[in-house]
Structure formats: structure tokens, C-alpha cells
Design a protein around this motif. Sequence first.
Motif, mmCIF file in Angstrom:
data_model
loop_
_atom_site.group_PDB
_atom_site.id
_atom_site.type_symbol
_atom_site.label_atom_id
_atom_site.label_comp_id
_atom_site.label_asym_id
_atom_site.label_seq_id
_atom_site.Cartn_x
_atom_site.Cartn_y
_atom_site.Cartn_z
ATOM 1 N N UNK A 119 0.863 -1.178 0.000
ATOM 2 C CA UNK A 119 0.000 0.000 0.000
ATOM 3 C C UNK A 119 0.902 1.232 0.000
ATOM 4 N N UNK A 120 1.346 1.642 -1.177
ATOM 5 C CA UNK A 120 2.263 2.768 -1.324
ATOM 6 C C UNK A 120 1.542 4.079 -1.048
ATOM 7 N N UNK A 121 2.311 5.162 -0.833
ATOM 8 C CA UNK A 121 1.668 6.472 -0.658
ATOM 9 C C UNK A 121 0.769 6.849 -1.835
ATOM 10 N N UNK A 122 1.166 6.470 -3.056
ATOM 11 C CA UNK A 122 0.327 6.768 -4.218
ATOM 12 C C UNK A 122 -0.996 6.024 -4.134
ATOM 13 N N UNK A 123 -0.939 4.750 -3.785
ATOM 14 C CA UNK A 123 -2.171 3.968 -3.645
ATOM 15 C C UNK A 123 -3.026 4.510 -2.495
ATOM 16 N N UNK A 124 -2.367 4.845 -1.399
ATOM 17 C CA UNK A 124 -3.104 5.398 -0.268
ATOM 18 C C UNK A 124 -3.791 6.705 -0.632
ATOM 19 N N UNK A 126 -4.780 7.592 -3.671
ATOM 20 C CA UNK A 126 -5.903 7.275 -4.561
ATOM 21 C C UNK A 126 -7.110 6.769 -3.790
ATOM 22 N N UNK A 127 -6.864 5.890 -2.808
ATOM 23 C CA UNK A 127 -7.962 5.383 -1.985
ATOM 24 C C UNK A 127 -8.595 6.498 -1.158
ATOM 25 N N UNK A 128 -7.761 7.405 -0.652
ATOM 26 C CA UNK A 128 -8.287 8.522 0.142
ATOM 27 C C UNK A 128 -9.167 9.432 -0.703
ATOM 28 N N UNK A 129 -8.743 9.714 -1.934
ATOM 29 C CA UNK A 129 -9.569 10.525 -2.833
ATOM 30 C C UNK A 129 -10.895 9.830 -3.127
ATOM 31 N N UNK A 130 -10.835 8.515 -3.374
ATOM 32 C CA UNK A 130 -12.067 7.773 -3.633
ATOM 33 C C UNK A 130 -13.018 7.810 -2.461
ATOM 34 N N UNK A 131 -12.485 7.636 -1.240
ATOM 35 C CA UNK A 131 -13.315 7.699 -0.035
ATOM 36 C C UNK A 131 -13.927 9.084 0.117
ATOM 37 N N UNK A 132 -13.133 10.128 -0.152
ATOM 38 C CA UNK A 132 -13.665 11.489 -0.070
ATOM 39 C C UNK A 132 -14.811 11.683 -1.054
ATOM 40 N N UNK A 133 -14.669 11.111 -2.253
ATOM 41 C CA UNK A 133 -15.745 11.207 -3.242
ATOM 42 C C UNK A 133 -17.018 10.524 -2.768
ATOM 43 N N UNK A 134 -16.875 9.350 -2.139
ATOM 44 C CA UNK A 134 -18.043 8.647 -1.599
ATOM 45 C C UNK A 134 -18.721 9.474 -0.525
ATOM 46 N N UNK A 135 -17.937 10.095 0.360
ATOM 47 C CA UNK A 135 -18.508 10.913 1.434
ATOM 48 C C UNK A 135 -19.249 12.127 0.865
ATOM 49 N N UNK A 136 -18.703 12.723 -0.195
ATOM 50 C CA UNK A 136 -19.381 13.855 -0.830
ATOM 51 C C UNK A 136 -20.710 13.404 -1.433
ATOM 52 N N UNK A 137 -20.702 12.244 -2.098
ATOM 53 C CA UNK A 137 -21.948 11.721 -2.666
ATOM 54 C C UNK A 137 -22.964 11.425 -1.573
ATOM 55 N N UNK A 281 -7.608 7.354 -11.250
ATOM 56 C CA UNK A 281 -6.493 7.743 -12.112
ATOM 57 C C UNK A 281 -5.169 7.719 -11.353
ATOM 58 N N UNK A 282 -5.173 8.169 -10.099
ATOM 59 C CA UNK A 282 -3.964 8.149 -9.299
ATOM 60 C C UNK A 282 -3.488 6.719 -9.053
ATOM 61 N N UNK A 283 -4.439 5.810 -8.812
ATOM 62 C CA UNK A 283 -4.074 4.412 -8.611
ATOM 63 C C UNK A 283 -3.434 3.813 -9.858
ATOM 64 N N UNK A 284 -3.921 4.230 -11.028
ATOM 65 C CA UNK A 284 -3.421 3.655 -12.276
ATOM 66 C C UNK A 284 -2.249 4.393 -12.871
ATOM 67 N N UNK A 285 -1.802 5.458 -12.216
ATOM 68 C CA UNK A 285 -0.707 6.288 -12.790
ATOM 69 C C UNK A 285 0.613 5.526 -12.730
ATOM 70 N N UNK A 286 1.319 5.555 -13.852
ATOM 71 C CA UNK A 286 2.637 4.924 -13.923
ATOM 72 C C UNK A 286 3.705 5.997 -14.163
ATOM 73 N N UNK A 287 4.717 6.010 -13.328
ATOM 74 C CA UNK A 287 5.771 7.015 -13.455
ATOM 75 C C UNK A 287 6.660 6.696 -14.654
#
Length: 287
Positions: A119-124, A126-137, A281-287
Amino acid sequence: MDSLRRDYALLILLAALWGGSFLFMRVAVPAFGPLALIALRVGLAALTLLPLMLWRRQWGLWRANWARIAVVGIFLTAFPFCLIAWAQLSLSTGMASVLNATTPLMTALWAWPLAGERLTPQRGGGLALGLAGVLVLLYGHGARFDVQSILPVMAMLAATASYGWAGHMAKRWLPGMPPLVTACGGLCSAAVLMLPLAWWRWPVSVAGAEAWWAVLLLALLSTSLAYLIYYRLINRLGATRASSVTYLVPVFGVLWGALFLSESVGVFMFAGAGLILAGVLLLGWRH
């Protein structure tokens, strides 16, 4: 170039079909109830794909792997479909389709215990953004965090978690299995499971023509045809590029709900969808 354009046209068509599934369920579920509706969906879809699987002489592959196909199929179809149908008794077409876009987030979350991915910082993030989106909905749906508002949203998240788990198990248990075998076998297993449940909860009143049309379109277009298009895209574009359909499904879900059911699209819908898709998108981002 023409072939590539045709493939991307199919990608858009697939998004429209899967976005339409939320419209069809929203129309049909009040008349049939979740269990009967999903029994009809998986049963009709299985009957459509079964002749094709037999014609391709893939029966032996199903028979040799039926138990694993059944488990994956049930958690990829029957279980999440029932949860989504129940949630759509109170959620709009647009909101359900946006919440369905959390599937890649759930898949990434399952990758930690099942695939050993860190669970890298990037994955974390992305998950945090997704959770925030659910809370907004959720806030936009009920304007308060009570049980009546939370339960349908939690059902949608449980459905996408089921999709994510089944996707990982399919990769682990069924490597190299032809997609038609997995899909048809899974749908047949789901239909067998749903049959007694549908009989138990079959509606007393006769459903109207509009509800029956919604069921037929749900099974034939948004399930059978959509699966076949998806398999073609996987073979032509690869799994990663084919999975980009996830970003388009909420667009069509919101569009169909607004056009055919006059559902309102407010600022919370846009904000929540934006945060969820940013997380994906953040979860799928490749450097």
C-alpha cells in the motif's frame, strides 16, 4: 487505423451499455424486487451465452473447473447485482453508476492482502480521494449521515468490493481460461443459485410491460452483448486499455438517468464523481 477506430467505438458502446444497466435496474427493480430481477438477468444472459459456448466446444473446460468458476461467477454477478438492485430502490441511476466507479479502488485495496502488493503512498492517496468522493456523494444524497442514507451506499461499496475480490480470484484460480467459459459458467452458476430465491420472493402483482422490457434489455444488452464486446476489446486492446471503460460508465449512467428519468444532476454528484475518478487515475498512474 480503421480497426483501431472501430475498437474505440466499441469501447464507447460498452460504456453506454453498462451505464444503461443502472437505468434498466432502476426501472425494473420496483416491479420485480432485487432477487427476482437479478434471477431474470443472469438466467436470460446465461441462456444467451450457453449456445455460443457449446458451439465453440468449450463445455469440457467448464466441467473441469466448474467449482472455481461458480465461486468467481457468483461474486462477480449474482451477489453484487443483488446489492446494486437493492440499492437502486432508493439511489438514482446516476449516483449508483458513479459509486460503481469505485470498483478499481476496491480492486487495489484487495491487492494488498491477496496479491501481496504494498500500500504505497500513491495507492493510499488514490484510496483517500475515492473515499472522499463517496462521502461527498453521501452528503449530497441525504444531507445527513443516517442509516437510511448510508445503507444503500454501503451496499454499492460492498458490490464493488465483491467485483474486486472476484477479479483477483479469477486471476489466481483461472489463469488462461477463455473469458466466454468464465462468463457463461459463472452466469449459469448464478442462475442456479438465484432460481429458488426468485421463487421465494417472486412479486405477487404482475409487472407491467415497461418493467419487462427493462429486464430484457438488461439481460440481452447490458449483460450478454456487453460481455462479448468486453472480451473482444481485451483481445484487441489488452486488459488495461479495455478497463478504461470504467471512466466512461458513470458518464452514461448520469446521462441516461437525466434523459429518461429526469433525474437531477447537482454539484455534489459532479464533485463526488470527480474525486472518485481522480482516485482511480492516481491508482493507475505509472511514473
